[in-house]
Design an enzyme around this catalytic site. Structure first.
Site, PDB file in Angstrom:
ATOM      1  CB  SER A 149      59.148  68.345  66.695  1.00 30.37           C
ATOM      2  OG  SER A 149      58.077  67.635  66.100  1.00 30.37           O
ATOM      3  CD  GLN A 150      62.370  70.915  60.552  1.00 32.58           C
ATOM      4  OE1 GLN A 150      62.597  71.913  61.222  1.00 32.58           O
ATOM      5  NE2 GLN A 150      61.850  70.984  59.346  1.00 32.58           N
ATOM      6  CB  SER A 151      59.021  65.042  62.853  1.00 33.44           C
ATOM      7  OG  SER A 151      58.531  65.272  64.172  1.00 33.44           O
TER       8      SER A 151
END
Length: 636
Positions: free
Chosen positions: A293-295
Site C-alpha cells: 500500500s501507499q502507507s
C-alpha cells in the site's frame, strides 16, 4: 458406503455420518492413542438419547451413571455439566463405584474440614451431621419438585473437589502421557469413521471451536446438529487487502438449492451458502505491479509528492471510513455472531476492524482463516465458508519418525559437532564471497570498498566456490547478470574493475548483461574512462556513449513507445466507434431514403395514413403541382 460431500456440512451432518464419528487422540509424536475421557462417555450418552429421540422411543430422562431420574430434558442436560456427574464419570472410568449425591456431599464436607484445619474440624464436628442431613433433605425436595437441582453445580466445586479431580487426572496423565485430540500438528482435528477406508479420516478445522468447546469437539458437533441449535446461529467473514474489501454475515443454516442448475464456476455447496448481509468495496490504494500500500511505501522510502501517491493516500482513508461505517451498521449482527473470521494483509488493515470498539482485540470470536485465500470477493467468501464448514476426507496422519544420531566411528563425535567443525574449516575465500555478494545485492558501495581494503582484496577477486559461481566469477559478472546497473557503474568507474575477464564459457561481463540499461552503463564507463583504459574490443563493450547521449536516446525511445501506444489506442478507439456504429445501424435497420426532389412515395406511405391525413396529403400535392405549372408559365 460412498460419502456425499453435501452430507458433510458440520452444522447439518447426515445421521449416518454423525453416528459413525469417533474422536482421534495423539501423543506428542503423532502416534494414535486411545483416551477414555469424560467427553467421550458423555457424548455416547447424548448419542443414545438422540437416537432414541429420532426413533420416537420413549425416554425416561435418567442418568445411568449417577442413577438419577429427571422430570424433563433441560434438567437432564444441565446435570451432565455438574461437578457431581463429572466426578462420577471419572470414577467409572477408573473402575471405581459411583457415589450417590449424599456420599458426594459428605466427601465435600470431610475434605473441607480437613482443609480448614483441626480446630475448625473439632468445632464443627457436632454440627456437620445435622448440616449434611439438611442439605440432603433440600436436594431430595428439589429433585421431586422441579429437577433443577443442579443449576448451581459450580458451587459444589470447592478446593476439596478440585483436589480429588486433580488426583484422578494426574493418574490418567501418568498412564497415557500427553495425549490429546489437539496434538495433530495441523489446523484440523481428526475423526475416525466406519464409512471411510482404513487409511482415511475426517478433518474439521479447530478455528470453528471456541476455548471451551474445543476440549470436547465431538459433543460440540452433536450440539450443532441438534434440531433447534443452528437455526438462528450466524458468523461474520471479512477479507481486506490491496484496496479490496469483502464482508458478509453468513447464516449457519443452508439455503434450499433443490432444482438449481449446475454452474461451471460455483459448486452446489457454494450456492447453498446463505448471506444475510454482504458488501464489497474497492479503492485504488496500491500502485500497479509495485506491491504494498501507499502507507507502507511512505514508511519505507519517505512520503512521495506525486498525484498518484496523493490519490492512493486519500483512497486508503476513504476505504478505512467505508469499512468502519459498515461495521457500525452491522453492529447488531456482530454482537450475535458465533465466529468472526478476518483476513487482513497487514497490521494496518487489521487495525481498521479494532477501532471504534466495533470488534474488541481480545474477543475470543475473532479468528483468522486457517488456510490461504484469494482476492477479497463474495465468491471467495463463499469458497472460504465451504472450506471451513465441511468435513474434509484426508489421509490418516503418520507418526513422526525419530531420527537416530549416528556417531562417527573414527572420531566418535556428534554429527552436530562435526557440522560445526566443517563450517569452521570452510575457506576464507568463501566467507569473503558471502560478504561481498551480500553488500553487492544491497548496493552498499562504500561498505563494499571498505571491506575490500580491510581484507586486502582486489576488485577482480574470484568468487568461490567455483562450481557455484562458474558463470559469474567476478563481482562485475555478478552485477551485470543480476541487472545491478548502479553497481556496474561503480565497479567500472570508481573501483576500476577489469571488463576483459572471462568466465569458463568465454563470456565477459558485457555478455552477461541482459537489460539495455546495464549495457548502457558499460558504454558510459567506456566514454568516461577513455579508450586507453583497457582493450574494450576484448571486453565486447559497445561504442562509447556520454550520459547526455544515453538520456537523449532513452527519451527518444520513450517518446516513440508513447507515440506507438497512442496510435494503437487511437486505432482501437476508431475500431470501437465503427463497431458501435454498425451495431446501431443493425438495431435501427436500413430504412427508406427520401427522394432528393422532396416528393413522397405515395405507395409506401398512404397505407399508414388515416383518411383525413390522406386527403390533406393529396391537397398538398395538388397545390405543389399547381405552383409548379404557374412558375413554368411565368418563365415563358
Amino acid at each position: 458406503m460412498s460419502v456425499k460431500k453435501n452430507d458433510l456440512y458440520v452444522y447439518d451432518l447426515a445421521d449416518s455420518i454423525l453416528k459413525s464419528l469417533k474422536l482421534m487422540y495423539f501423543d506428542h509424536m503423532l502416534r494414535e492413542a486411545e483416551n477414555n475421557d469424560v467427553e467421550q462417555t458423555t457424548s455416547k450418552i447424548i448419542q443414545e438419547e438422540n437416537e432414541g429421540k429420532k426413533k420416537n422411543i420413549s425416554n425416561s430422562f435418567s442418568c445411568s451413571i449417577c442413577d438419577t431420574k429427571f422430570t424433563d430434558r433441560p434438567s437432564q442436560r444441565s446435570h451432565y455439566q455438574t461437578s457431581f456427574h463429572i466426578f462420577n464419570v471419572k470414577r467409572s472410568l477408573k473402575d471405581l463405584p459411583c457415589l450417590t449425591l449424599t456420599e458426594f456431599d459428605k466427601l465435600l464436607a470431610n475434605n473441607k474440614t480437613s482443609l480448614e484445619g483441626p480446630e475448625a474440624s473439632s468445632n464443627s464436628e457436632s454440627d456437620s451431621e445435622s448440616e449434611l442431613e439438611q442439605i440432603d433433605e433440600k436436594k431430595e425436595e428439589n429433585v421431586a419438585q422441579s429437577g433443577d437441582m443442579y443449576e448451581s453445580s459450580q458451587s459444589f466445586l470447592d478446593e476439596s473437589l478440585e483436589a480429588e479431580l486433580q488426583k484422578l487426572s494426574a493418574e490418567e496423565a501418568d498412564e497415557s502421557g500427553s495425549i490429546s485430540c489437539l496434538n495433530t500438528k495441523s489446523p484440523q482435528i481428526y475423526l475416525k469413521s466406519s464409512l471411510l477406508q482404513a487409511d482415511d479420516v475426517f478433518g474439521i478445522y479447530k478455528a470453528l471451536f471456541d476455548s471451551k468447546s474445543i476440549s470436547s469437539p465431538l459433543d460440540t458437533l452433536f450440539r450443532w446438529n441438534d434440531d433447534d441449535a443452528g437455526i438462528t446461529k450466524i458468523s461474520a467473514l471479512f477479507m481486506v487487502g490491496g484496496g479490496h474489501f469483502a464482508g458478509a454475515i453468513v447464516s449457519h443454516q443452508r439455503a434450499n438449492i433443490k432444482g438449481n442448475a449446475k454452474k461451471q464456476e460455483t459448486s452446489f455447496q457454494e450456492q447453498a451458502v446463505q448471506f444475510i448481509e454482504h458488501k464489497t468495496f474497492h479503492r485504488y490504494t496500491t500502485r500497479r505491479k509495485q506491491g504494498g500500500s501507499q502507507s507502507a511505501m511512505d514508511n519505507a522510502k519517505g512520503k512521495a509528492n506525486s498525484a498518484g501517491s496523493t490519490l492512493r493516500r486519500y483512497n486508503e482513508a476513504a476505504l478505512r471510513t467505508d469499512i468502519q461505517n459498515l461495521l457500525g451498521t452491522w453492529a447488531p449482527y456482530l454482537s450475535k455472531c458465533e465466529n468472526i473470521f478476518l483476513r487482513a494483509s497487514n497490521v494496518q488493515d487489521k487495525q481498521i476492524f479494532l477501532e471504534n470498539n466495533n470488534i474488541k482485540k481480545d474477543d475470543e470470536r475473532l479468528k483468522t482463516f486457517p488456510f490461504t485465500t484469494g482476492r477479497p470477493t463474495l465468491g471467495e467468501l463463499r469458497k472460504s465458508w465451504c472450506e471451513l464448514t465441511y468435513l474434509k476426507k484426508v489421509p490418516k496422519p503418520t507418526p513422526i519418525e525419530v531420527k537416530k544420531l549416528t556417531l562417527n566411528k573414527q572420531t566418535n563425535e556428534d554429527p552436530k559437532t562435526m557440522k560445526h567443525q566443517d563450517a569452521k574449516a570452510s575457506s576464507p575465500q568463501e566467507k569473503y564471497t558471502e560478504e561481498l555478494i551480500a553488500l553487492l545485492k544491497k548496493g552498499r558501495a562504500p561498505l563494499l570498498i571498505a571491506y575490500l581494503k580491510k581484507n586486502k582484496l582486489d576488485v577482480n577477486f574470484l568468487l568461490e566456490p567455483t562450481a557455484k559461481y562458474i558463470s559469474t566469477p567476478t563481482l562485475l559478472h555478478y552485477a551485470a547478470s543480476h541487472n545491478l546497473k548502479q553497481m556496474v557503474t561503480i565497479l567500472l568507474s570508481n573501483m576500476k574493475a577489469d571488463p576483459c575477464v572471462k568466465n569458463q564459457s568465454g563470456k565477459t561481463a558485457w555478455d552477461m548483461a541482459k537489460e539495455e540499461n546495464v549495457r548502457q552503463s558499460f558504454q558510459i564507463a567506456r566514454h568516461s574512462l577513455g579508450e586507453e583504459y583497457t582493450n574494450w574490443a576484448d571486453a565486447h563493450v559497445g561504442d562509447p556513449l556520454s550520459r547526455e547521449q544515453v538520456d537523449k536516446f532513452n527519451k527518444e525511445a520513450e517518446e516513440a513507445a508513447n507515440n506507438e501506444a497512442e496510435s494503437i489506442i487511437r486505432k482501437e478507439l476508431d475500431a470501437a466507434k465503427e463497431r458501435q456504429r454498425l451495431e446501431l445501424d443493425k438495431k435501427r435497420g436500413v430504412g427508406n431514403k427520401l427522394d432528393p426532389s422532396g416528393n413522397i412515395n405515395i405507395k409506401q406511405n398512404l397505407n399508414s395514413l388515416s383518411p383525413e391525413q390522406r386527403q390533406r396529403l393529396m391537397r398538398e400535392q395538388r397545390a405543389r403541382a399547381a405552383e409548379a405549372r404557374l412558375q413554368k408559365s411565368i418563365a415563358k
